[in-house]
Design a protein around this motif. Structure first.
Motif, PDB file in Angstrom:
ATOM      1  N   LEU A 119      34.808  50.009  42.655  1.00 57.19           N
ATOM      2  CA  LEU A 119      35.656  49.786  43.822  1.00 57.19           C
ATOM      3  C   LEU A 119      35.796  48.276  44.006  1.00 57.19           C
ATOM      4  O   LEU A 119      34.790  47.564  44.123  1.00 57.19           O
ATOM      5  CB  LEU A 119      35.006  50.413  45.068  1.00 57.19           C
ATOM      6  N   PHE A 120      37.026  47.803  44.012  1.00 59.69           N
ATOM      7  CA  PHE A 120      37.282  46.385  44.255  1.00 59.69           C
ATOM      8  C   PHE A 120      37.967  46.237  45.601  1.00 59.69           C
ATOM      9  O   PHE A 120      38.981  46.896  45.851  1.00 59.69           O
ATOM     10  CB  PHE A 120      38.172  45.800  43.159  1.00 59.69           C
ATOM     11  N   VAL A 121      37.409  45.390  46.462  1.00 60.35           N
ATOM     12  CA  VAL A 121      38.025  45.154  47.761  1.00 60.35           C
ATOM     13  C   VAL A 121      38.311  43.660  47.864  1.00 60.35           C
ATOM     14  O   VAL A 121      37.382  42.840  47.906  1.00 60.35           O
ATOM     15  CB  VAL A 121      37.095  45.592  48.909  1.00 60.35           C
ATOM     16  N   GLY A 122      39.578  43.309  47.884  1.00 58.10           N
ATOM     17  CA  GLY A 122      39.935  41.892  47.865  1.00 58.10           C
ATOM     18  C   GLY A 122      40.829  41.508  49.015  1.00 58.10           C
ATOM     19  O   GLY A 122      41.580  42.325  49.555  1.00 58.10           O
ATOM     20  N   GLY A 123      40.744  40.233  49.402  1.00 55.75           N
ATOM     21  CA  GLY A 123      41.622  39.712  50.431  1.00 55.75           C
ATOM     22  C   GLY A 123      42.161  38.361  49.992  1.00 55.75           C
ATOM     23  O   GLY A 123      41.393  37.512  49.525  1.00 55.75           O
ATOM     24  N   GLY A 124      43.457  38.161  50.107  1.00 60.18           N
ATOM     25  CA  GLY A 124      44.061  36.858  49.811  1.00 60.18           C
ATOM     26  C   GLY A 124      43.785  36.391  48.396  1.00 60.18           C
ATOM     27  O   GLY A 124      43.831  37.164  47.442  1.00 60.18           O
ATOM     28  N   ILE A 125      43.413  35.119  48.271  1.00 62.03           N
ATOM     29  CA  ILE A 125      43.120  34.519  46.971  1.00 62.03           C
ATOM     30  C   ILE A 125      41.817  35.099  46.391  1.00 62.03           C
ATOM     31  O   ILE A 125      41.508  34.922  45.216  1.00 62.03           O
ATOM     32  CB  ILE A 125      43.054  32.971  47.104  1.00 62.03           C
TER      33      ILE A 125
ATOM     34  N   PRO B  65      38.873  36.174  41.371  1.00 62.71           N
ATOM     35  CA  PRO B  65      37.707  36.504  40.532  1.00 62.71           C
ATOM     36  C   PRO B  65      37.627  38.001  40.207  1.00 62.71           C
ATOM     37  O   PRO B  65      37.192  38.370  39.119  1.00 62.71           O
ATOM     38  CB  PRO B  65      36.513  36.059  41.382  1.00 62.71           C
ATOM     39  N   LEU B  66      38.063  38.849  41.159  1.00 63.36           N
ATOM     40  CA  LEU B  66      38.011  40.301  40.918  1.00 63.36           C
ATOM     41  C   LEU B  66      38.919  40.682  39.751  1.00 63.36           C
ATOM     42  O   LEU B  66      38.601  41.564  38.961  1.00 63.36           O
ATOM     43  CB  LEU B  66      38.444  41.088  42.167  1.00 63.36           C
ATOM     44  N   ARG B  67      40.069  39.987  39.660  1.00 61.57           N
ATOM     45  CA  ARG B  67      41.048  40.320  38.627  1.00 61.57           C
ATOM     46  C   ARG B  67      40.465  40.189  37.219  1.00 61.57           C
ATOM     47  O   ARG B  67      40.810  40.960  36.330  1.00 61.57           O
ATOM     48  CB  ARG B  67      42.275  39.407  38.776  1.00 61.57           C
ATOM     49  N   SER B  68      39.572  39.227  37.016  1.00 57.05           N
ATOM     50  CA  SER B  68      38.944  39.077  35.701  1.00 57.05           C
ATOM     51  C   SER B  68      38.192  40.359  35.336  1.00 57.05           C
ATOM     52  O   SER B  68      38.297  40.863  34.220  1.00 57.05           O
ATOM     53  CB  SER B  68      37.986  37.888  35.723  1.00 57.05           C
ATOM     54  N   MET B  69      37.467  40.904  36.312  1.00 54.63           N
ATOM     55  CA  MET B  69      36.692  42.129  36.073  1.00 54.63           C
ATOM     56  C   MET B  69      37.593  43.353  35.978  1.00 54.63           C
ATOM     57  O   MET B  69      37.391  44.231  35.141  1.00 54.63           O
ATOM     58  CB  MET B  69      35.666  42.286  37.209  1.00 54.63           C
ATOM     59  N   ILE B  70      38.627  43.389  36.837  1.00 50.51           N
ATOM     60  CA  ILE B  70      39.545  44.541  36.836  1.00 50.51           C
ATOM     61  C   ILE B  70      40.234  44.639  35.469  1.00 50.51           C
ATOM     62  O   ILE B  70      40.259  45.699  34.838  1.00 50.51           O
ATOM     63  CB  ILE B  70      40.589  44.394  37.976  1.00 50.51           C
ATOM     64  N   LYS B  71      40.733  43.511  34.984  1.00 48.54           N
ATOM     65  CA  LYS B  71      41.454  43.535  33.707  1.00 48.54           C
ATOM     66  C   LYS B  71      40.509  43.764  32.528  1.00 48.54           C
ATOM     67  O   LYS B  71      40.876  44.379  31.534  1.00 48.54           O
ATOM     68  CB  LYS B  71      42.263  42.240  33.520  1.00 48.54           C
TER      69      LYS B  71
ATOM     70  N   VAL C 165      32.737  45.745  44.559  1.00 48.46           N
ATOM     71  CA  VAL C 165      32.780  44.282  44.480  1.00 48.46           C
ATOM     72  C   VAL C 165      33.831  43.806  45.463  1.00 48.46           C
ATOM     73  O   VAL C 165      34.956  44.302  45.456  1.00 48.46           O
ATOM     74  CB  VAL C 165      33.154  43.782  43.069  1.00 48.46           C
ATOM     75  N   THR C 166      33.448  42.849  46.321  1.00 48.93           N
ATOM     76  CA  THR C 166      34.405  42.371  47.310  1.00 48.93           C
ATOM     77  C   THR C 166      34.490  40.849  47.295  1.00 48.93           C
ATOM     78  O   THR C 166      33.495  40.166  47.040  1.00 48.93           O
ATOM     79  CB  THR C 166      34.059  42.890  48.724  1.00 48.93           C
ATOM     80  N   CYS C 167      35.668  40.339  47.535  1.00 50.89           N
ATOM     81  CA  CYS C 167      35.834  38.893  47.676  1.00 50.89           C
ATOM     82  C   CYS C 167      37.066  38.630  48.535  1.00 50.89           C
ATOM     83  O   CYS C 167      38.090  39.302  48.409  1.00 50.89           O
ATOM     84  CB  CYS C 167      36.001  38.236  46.311  1.00 50.89           C
ATOM     85  N   GLY C 168      36.927  37.658  49.419  1.00 47.28           N
ATOM     86  CA  GLY C 168      38.022  37.329  50.316  1.00 47.28           C
ATOM     87  C   GLY C 168      37.538  36.333  51.335  1.00 47.28           C
ATOM     88  O   GLY C 168      36.485  35.706  51.148  1.00 47.28           O
TER      89      GLY C 168
ATOM     90  N   MET D 181      24.360  47.994  45.774  1.00 54.79           N
ATOM     91  CA  MET D 181      25.525  48.446  45.008  1.00 54.79           C
ATOM     92  C   MET D 181      26.790  47.753  45.494  1.00 54.79           C
ATOM     93  O   MET D 181      27.898  48.155  45.152  1.00 54.79           O
ATOM     94  CB  MET D 181      25.658  49.971  45.112  1.00 54.79           C
ATOM     95  N   ILE D 182      26.613  46.720  46.318  1.00 57.58           N
ATOM     96  CA  ILE D 182      27.759  45.941  46.788  1.00 57.58           C
ATOM     97  C   ILE D 182      27.577  44.496  46.331  1.00 57.58           C
ATOM     98  O   ILE D 182      26.556  43.868  46.628  1.00 57.58           O
ATOM     99  CB  ILE D 182      27.870  45.964  48.334  1.00 57.58           C
ATOM    100  N   TYR D 183      28.547  43.975  45.630  1.00 61.54           N
ATOM    101  CA  TYR D 183      28.475  42.598  45.136  1.00 61.54           C
ATOM    102  C   TYR D 183      29.615  41.777  45.721  1.00 61.54           C
ATOM    103  O   TYR D 183      30.679  42.289  46.032  1.00 61.54           O
ATOM    104  CB  TYR D 183      28.546  42.568  43.602  1.00 61.54           C
ATOM    105  N   THR D 184      29.350  40.486  45.842  1.00 60.05           N
ATOM    106  CA  THR D 184      30.417  39.585  46.245  1.00 60.05           C
ATOM    107  C   THR D 184      30.269  38.282  45.467  1.00 60.05           C
ATOM    108  O   THR D 184      29.271  38.066  44.777  1.00 60.05           O
ATOM    109  CB  THR D 184      30.416  39.309  47.755  1.00 60.05           C
ATOM    110  N   THR D 185      31.257  37.444  45.558  1.00 61.88           N
ATOM    111  CA  THR D 185      31.155  36.131  44.911  1.00 61.88           C
ATOM    112  C   THR D 185      31.450  35.075  45.960  1.00 61.88           C
ATOM    113  O   THR D 185      32.419  35.165  46.705  1.00 61.88           O
ATOM    114  CB  THR D 185      32.056  36.049  43.654  1.00 61.88           C
TER     115      THR D 185
END
Lengths: 273, 336
Positions: free
Chosen positions: A111-117, A121-127, A204-207, A228-232
């Protein structure tokens, strides 16, 4: 990283530029020799004469030809990066820091939860997961931006990603406009509405910091455990080597011990970020 | 009993001067009203057993230094690293606290898998002679497990024995220095005085860690001027900033300069500063020094030299902060 001098950048040539929003620009650069990374790592980009800035790598390491960075114009270095043109050289140091727990994610739903820019970083993992699709379970991407014009990677979010097998993409904006027919509202509430199952799932969340704070609460409500929740974390860095001291929080340097942390790990740190 | 070399105090400068051909001599000497470490032309200028205002870190990690230069031309961009000229240096007179600090800095700049070539180059070519100190005001080395006679970190250490120095070498470079003199070998007990202390303890460190949100930080934040003097004189403060200095349009240099968590801009990224006021900044400094330490080597980032206490124009005393952390809040009765 330069063998004898970790402060000396490698040079990369800008191959392509794409405006993702009015203030976020995607830069595609040549991959310097020997530069190998994993999703979640960052690099320090230099415009020589202006300075250096820490930017997360948004391309997946499964892409061997080039690297991509999504850069929001916020200060003098990012401003100068926005002025750079195709064919110009920029300095690249890295990769810095740790990465998303790729081994732990293998075989799990993501599960990727992203906000704005924060999608960058999530996109690297998603792709990366798309490129090695059979190694991962179901993928949910939940993404929010302030307005329809602020959605980063709009084409990928609306066209290519939803086409991927066993993948769902959910978009929301804080405020819509006449043309917007999608969901309107903040990411944490939207996440609770979608209610992805915590079963065998790593989130994984970032925003923006405020979004991350409420996303964490929503994920816990949904039954996700903190490990089980990660952020950067985004943090000002200079050396990227654990020496210049700037990114110290508690017993960690974000540049080498992070930027990726689980919420269980963040809970151990002093509450100042 | 240990075999030590006995050196007459009056013979020391002449012996050190023998090495001037090979080494640049460094040590404490007056700069106007201030004692600082720096190069000397003759060993008679050296002042031993004196407290310097600044630490010796500038010898290995100067307050500003160019890291590399760059040039744009038709072929593209060219980078030229500017490593320091590697001169052999003999640094004479470090007290035990500064020796301990050097070990911390060696770990910070040499460790983590990426050696800093600027620091490491200078450090590698420096031979260090430690000298037992005469503890004075503000010192609290014993709280960190060593005292004024602790030789750890020196190539050669000199203990005070009245009109003589008692010397012991701890490295080949140190032993080589001794061989140039015609000294008497004696069997003696190595002095081991305990140093001043009683301020920082395992208990106070644990309490400080617990009291991250204590209102006392706000009172310190009110007093702290954010001038950075504490970090400037500290032998282990190693934070730095990196910036570019353009020389016209064609080129320029990238340099680094000392920086400190006491400054407002230290953590300020565009639009966001995680430590927006002095309360968070003074807390960060005290926590990093006493609580977090150099967590990679498990060494304290404070060595009890007391320089920050002497330098602070607002009278902030890191020792008192530690001591107060273990003191329970006084019960204030209504109407009292």
């Amino acid at each position: 990283m330069h063998k004898d001098n970790p402060y000396l950048p490698s040079l990369a040539t800008i191959q392509g530029i794409e405006d993702l929003t009015s203030d976020v620009r995607l830069l595609r650069v040549t991959l310097p020799a020997g530069f190998s990374y994993l999703p979640g790592q960052c690099a320090l980009l230099s415009i020589l004469g202006v300075g250096e800035s820490t930017i997360s790598i948004t391309s997946p390491p499964t892409q061997p030809e080039y690297m991509e960075f999504a850069i929001k114009r916020v200060g003098k270095v990012t401003e100068a990066i926005h002025e750079a043109e195709v064919g110009e050289q920029i300095g690249v140091r890295g990769p810095m820091g740790n990465h998303f727990p790729v081994e732990m994610m293998r075989g799990k739903n993501l599960l990727f939860v992203g906000g704005g820019i924060g999608l960058a970083p999530l996109r690297s993992m998603i792709k990366y997961a798309f490129d090695r699709r059979s190694e991962f379970g179901h993928i949910d991407v939940i993404y929010g931006a302030r307005s329809p014009q602020d959605i980063c990677f709009f084409k990928e979010l609306t066209e290519s990603w939803p086409q991927q097998p066993d993948t769902a993409v959910y978009l929301t904006v804080d405020r819509g406009d006449e043309a917007w027919s999608g969901h309107t509202g903040f990411v944490p509430a939207f996440l609770e509405e979608i209610a992805p199952s915590p079963q065998d799932c790593l989130a994984v969340t970032c925003g923006p910091p405020i979004m991350i704070k409420f996303v964490l609460q929503s994920l816990e409500k949904l039954g996700f455990s903190r490990d089980m929740i990660y952020t950067t974390l985004e943090m000002k860095m200079k050396c990227g080597l654990g020496k210049c001291g700037r990114c110290n929080i508690g017993d960690k340097y974000v540049c080498v011990d992070g930027p990726v942390f689980s919420f269980a790990e963040l809970g151990e740190l002093p509450n100042e970020f | 009993m240990t075999e030590l070399w006995r050196i007459k105090k009056c013979d020391l400068p002449a012996w050190l001067n023998i090495w001037r051909e090979e080494y640049e001599l460094w040590g404490a000497r007056p700069e106007g009203p201030v004692m600082r470490y720096g190069p000397v032309a003759d060993a008679t200028e050296l002042v031993l057993q004196v407290r310097t205002r600044d630490s010796a870190k500038n010898m290995f990690f100067p307050a500003t230094e160019t890291m590399f230069s760059f040039r744009h031309d038709e072929q593209g961009l060219e980078l030229n690293q500017q490593l320091p000229e590697l001169k052999a240096r003999l640094l004479v007179g470090l007290p035990s606290c500064d020796l301990q600090a050097l070990l911390v800095m060696d770990n910070v700049f040499g460790g983590g898998g990426h050696a800093d070539p600027y620091y490491s180059g200078r450090r590698q070519y420096t031979v260090v002679v430690g000298v037992a100190c005469e503890p004075g005001e503000f010192f609290f080395c014993q709280d960190f497990g060593f005292g004024p006679d602790t030789p750890t970190g020196a190539d050669l250490f000199l203990w005070d024995d009245g009109s003589n120095w008692l010397a012991q070498a701890f490295s080949e470079a140190g032993a080589r220095l001794l061989q140039a003199g015609d000294w008497e070998k004696v069997q003696a007990t190595v002095p081991n005085r305990s140093g001043p202390g009683g301020w920082v303890s395992a208990d106070s460190v644990a309490r400080l860690r617990e009291r991250f949100d204590d209102p006392r930080w706000e009172r310190l934040g009110e007093r702290c001027l954010g001038c950075g003097a504490c970090a400037y004189v500290c032998p282990t403060c190693h934070c730095f900033d990196i910036d570019d200095m353009p020389h016209g349009l064609e080129g320029g240099e990238r340099y680094r300069r000392w920086d400190t968590c006491a400054f407002a801009g230290f953590t300020a990224a565009a639009g966001h500063n995680p430590r927006p006021d002095q309360t968070g900044r003074i807390r960060q400094r005290v926590m990093h020094k006493l609580v977090y330490g150099d967590f990679r080597s498990d060494r304290s980032l404070c060595v009890g030299c007391g320089r920050c206490v002497a330098a602070c124009p607002a009278g902030i005393d890191i020792r008192a902060i530690a001591r107060e952390a273990v003191r329970e809040k006084k019960e204030v009765k209504a109407g009292a």
